[in-house]
Design an enzyme around this catalytic site. Sequence first.
Site, PDB file in Angstrom:
ATOM      1  N   PHE A 186       0.792  -1.224   0.000  1.00 34.81           N
ATOM      2  CA  PHE A 186       0.000   0.000   0.000  1.00 34.81           C
ATOM      3  C   PHE A 186       0.832   1.286   0.000  1.00 34.81           C
ATOM      4  O   PHE A 186       0.463   2.272   0.639  1.00 34.81           O
ATOM      5  CB  PHE A 186      -0.969  -0.016   1.186  1.00 34.81           C
ATOM      6  CG  PHE A 186      -1.593  -1.363   1.396  1.00 34.81           C
ATOM      7  CD1 PHE A 186      -2.441  -1.903   0.438  1.00 34.81           C
ATOM      8  CD2 PHE A 186      -1.273  -2.133   2.502  1.00 34.81           C
ATOM      9  CE1 PHE A 186      -2.985  -3.171   0.585  1.00 34.81           C
ATOM     10  CE2 PHE A 186      -1.804  -3.405   2.659  1.00 34.81           C
ATOM     11  CZ  PHE A 186      -2.664  -3.920   1.702  1.00 34.81           C
ATOM     12  N   CYS A 187       1.945   1.271  -0.741  1.00 32.63           N
ATOM     13  CA  CYS A 187       2.820   2.441  -0.855  1.00 32.63           C
ATOM     14  C   CYS A 187       3.219   2.978   0.524  1.00 32.63           C
ATOM     15  O   CYS A 187       3.354   4.184   0.726  1.00 32.63           O
ATOM     16  CB  CYS A 187       2.155   3.547  -1.672  1.00 32.63           C
ATOM     17  SG  CYS A 187       1.944   3.147  -3.411  1.00 32.63           S
ATOM     18  N   ALA A 188       3.405   2.042   1.463  1.00 33.41           N
ATOM     19  CA  ALA A 188       3.901   2.387   2.800  1.00 33.41           C
ATOM     20  C   ALA A 188       4.841   1.270   3.235  1.00 33.41           C
ATOM     21  O   ALA A 188       4.689   0.676   4.301  1.00 33.41           O
ATOM     22  CB  ALA A 188       2.745   2.551   3.784  1.00 33.41           C
TER      23      ALA A 188
END
Length: 446
Positions: free
Chosen positions: A379-381
Amino acid sequence: MIATESTAARIARTSEPTAMMDAPAPGPLARLVDAGLEVPVLGGGLVRHVNLDTAASAPALAAVAAHVVEVLPYYASVHRGTGYPSQQTTALVEAARATVARHVGARDDDLVVFTRNTTDALNLLAAAVPGDTVVLDLEHHANLLPWRAGGRRVVVARPTIAETLEVLDAELARCPAALLTVTGASNVTGEVLPVDRLATLAHAHGARLAVDAAQLLPHRRVSLEASGIDYLAFSGHKAYAPFGAGALVGRADWLDAAPAHLAGGGAVESVSLDRVAWKQGAARHEAGTPNVVGIAAIARALSELERLGDAARDGHERALTERLNSGLAAQRGVRVVRGFDDVDDRLGIATIELERGSVGLLAAALGAEHGISVRAGRFCAHPFFERVASRANGLRASLGAGSSADDVDRFLAALSRLLADGPAHAYDRGPEGWHPLVDDRPRPVF
């Protein structure tokens, strides 16, 4: 997939998850353009689409789509045209700027700069910060990567908010910084951070606070003036206005002193072959023809969220979030990812990991066999996910104003069935992830 006879399997055999039987059953709070959308499933047939991927991009509110159709005939260039459509388009953009300022509780001297999205807004701010930036490791890449070119100091969040505030306090005391930048709510866990306390902490050390509100703003009302936030960034596509615009709202002095975000027409007072005089204010960072449709859509979406009412939105989401989390707690072989031990306030976002099996395959089967959209990955984290999760990837379900109890129940029942029995069709894993080995679903005519 996990294939054990369990509470999950028993739940799958009921028409509604047993843990939810006595809970309220709210329907959609708002009408979105995808309401009633039917999608094909493997083997033939159509089912009502269940969209549990709104944390990535939310469909447009029906009122927003209607507004876009209404204003399109008047579309023209802004600020310099003398024709009637141009004048009305200019008025539309400036009225939208005022709407955004009002909705986020901007101070009278704050700027509203329209951007492409949250990432664009935070990159703009990163070029304006006159000193070091302190950032938490739990950030989305949009609020982690832009600061790498400057003096970025990353603080690893602790197991509790209280401990995290202590280490931030110590870091800011150890070495002064110009800016503390944080997410308003995690896009992995949905956990809401205390932005007012973070603003007080930052200001006590002479720093300013920037908030990535990409997840927070579509779900909760936030006020810069009341909370002490200095800069706020958000995207229209997560706030039911997916037409390619976002905004940065905040104090003018740094933005007026920063290099123009884009070099081009509209951002200048005058130009010669060897000199440029840049404008002050929002125009300095809005070179080129703006995304008029996207800007109008954002303003209409925010107005519609206001019309729905803060209390109604909060109650709707809390009921569905409780229903979702209670249902997930009944599943065996599933762990819900958490970042903090002491956070009770969460958005309608839940990320799970599996004891065994692939969340990517699970997500593909939910979509292809059940018409349920979720998301698998990190999740782009990435740094945050790798710290708090025990598996390489998670599966995220996220709710919105168009979600209903039936959406949650269908997801929980399908999840139980897939965990117990596995997918009904064969899948392959390619460069883009898992996909049906034979996909017989027809495509839309467009």
